[in-house]
Design an enzyme around this catalytic site. Sequence first.
Site, PDB file in Angstrom:
ATOM      1  CD  GLU A 160     -13.304  -1.051  38.313  1.00 57.22           C
ATOM      2  OE1 GLU A 160     -12.415  -1.758  38.816  1.00 57.22           O
ATOM      3  OE2 GLU A 160     -13.417   0.173  38.525  1.00 57.22           O
ATOM      4  CE  LYS A 209     -10.727   4.672  43.766  1.00 57.94           C
ATOM      5  NZ  LYS A 209     -10.986   4.116  42.437  1.00 57.94           N
TER       6      LYS A 209
HETATM    7  N1  PSU Z   1     -14.308   2.494  41.703  1.00 61.55           N
HETATM    8  C1  PSU Z   1     -14.751   2.117  42.923  1.00 61.55           C
HETATM    9  N2  PSU Z   1     -13.924   1.327  43.682  1.00 61.55           N
HETATM   10  C2  PSU Z   1     -12.686   0.901  43.231  1.00 61.55           C
HETATM   11  C3  PSU Z   1     -12.243   1.307  41.927  1.00 61.55           C
HETATM   12  C4  PSU Z   1     -13.099   2.105  41.210  1.00 61.55           C
HETATM   13  O1  PSU Z   1     -15.858   2.486  43.356  1.00 61.55           O
HETATM   14  O2  PSU Z   1     -11.977   0.187  43.949  1.00 61.55           O
HETATM   15  C5  PSU Z   1     -10.859   0.852  41.429  1.00 61.55           C
HETATM   16  C6  PSU Z   1     -10.720   0.999  39.899  1.00 61.55           C
HETATM   17  O3  PSU Z   1     -10.330  -0.269  39.392  1.00 61.55           O
HETATM   18  C7  PSU Z   1      -9.609   2.006  39.692  1.00 61.55           C
HETATM   19  C8  PSU Z   1      -8.749   1.733  40.890  1.00 61.55           C
HETATM   20  O4  PSU Z   1      -8.942   1.829  38.475  1.00 61.55           O
HETATM   21  O5  PSU Z   1      -9.749   1.618  41.935  1.00 61.55           O
HETATM   22  C9  PSU Z   1      -7.732   2.826  41.128  1.00 61.55           C
HETATM   23  O6  PSU Z   1      -6.611   2.257  41.688  1.00 61.55           O
HETATM   24  P1  PSU Z   1      -5.223   3.108  41.787  1.00 61.55           P
HETATM   25  O7  PSU Z   1      -5.575   4.300  42.636  1.00 61.55           O
HETATM   26  O8  PSU Z   1      -4.265   2.164  42.472  1.00 61.55           O
HETATM   27  O9  PSU Z   1      -4.833   3.449  40.384  1.00 61.55           O
END
Ligand code: PSU
Length: 302
Positions: free
Chosen positions: A25, A159
Amino acid sequence: MTIPMMMSAEVAKARADGTPIVALESTIITHGMPYPQNVETARLVEADVRDGGAIPATIAVIEGLLHIGLEADQLDALGQAQNVAKLSRADMAACIATGGTGATTVAATMIAAHLAEISVFATGGIGGVHRGAEDSFDISADLHELAQTPVTVVAAGAKAILDLNKTFEVLETFGVPVIAYGQDMLPAFWSAQSDMPAPLRMDTADHIAKAQLTRTAMGLQGGQLVCNPIPQDDEIAADVLAPVIAQALDEATAQNISAKAVTPFLLGRIFELTDGKSLTANIALVRNNAQLAAQIATAMKI
Ligand code: PSU
Ligand code: MN
């Protein structure tokens, strides 16, 4: 109409040769890490995939074109670009249609990977149910995507800034297989262990590949989440991080940070509050995930 899609030279060759491909990604590059570590990490992760016998396909939308694999100069430019959109299921088509530039989240990368017939994807950690979601309703579209798009996502879990219990409850409700790799407990992103037992455990890439192929053969929609623990030497213990995460969350609330800005804000503050240690751990876990993803992509071919 056809989708304006462009494969990198390396990905096009892998496709022609039947070499396994791993999707990567780009939101982690534009919104997850500071420059220049973001570009350095993206290069290392691509190299890890190649070392594992597969070809990396970093995905992004650049000036209305859906790129499956970025050339070196495109990766570098994206890593330094300002005001890049953070694309998910809701806005990827609009970005392509209007000639925009955007980085793909887990959800958007899964959609693009599936369009390009790539079935394995490595990232850091998926998005999920935010703490306080009972008020904010902030639940990442990544969860719904896992329920409907047949791509195996290799992550270090969700996360740890999230409400992990609620995140895994939603995945269970959606029928998403959550597989811990090589251990009984779920990992917690920067930490190898959480206090949650994993719904499924697998110890080989072959089993993970076969499970995805079996789902598809059975007509079951959706992908799988492989939770690959960060290597022990690189982890930050959960009890060390807990107060840091709490402080970052308090600041986000005080500053009215909402919607797409929440995750980038929290990751950025935790980076500052840990003197960069969270970033070092994040880099290590993404690389570890890329290595496992290359093995799974290879196993999918057999
Ligand atoms: N993994 C990481 N860092 C990130 C992400 C994933 O180590 O920044 C990103 C991914 O693109 C994931 C996004 O889809 O964070 C999640 O964002 P949100 O919580 O706004 O859905
Ligand atoms: Mn959100």
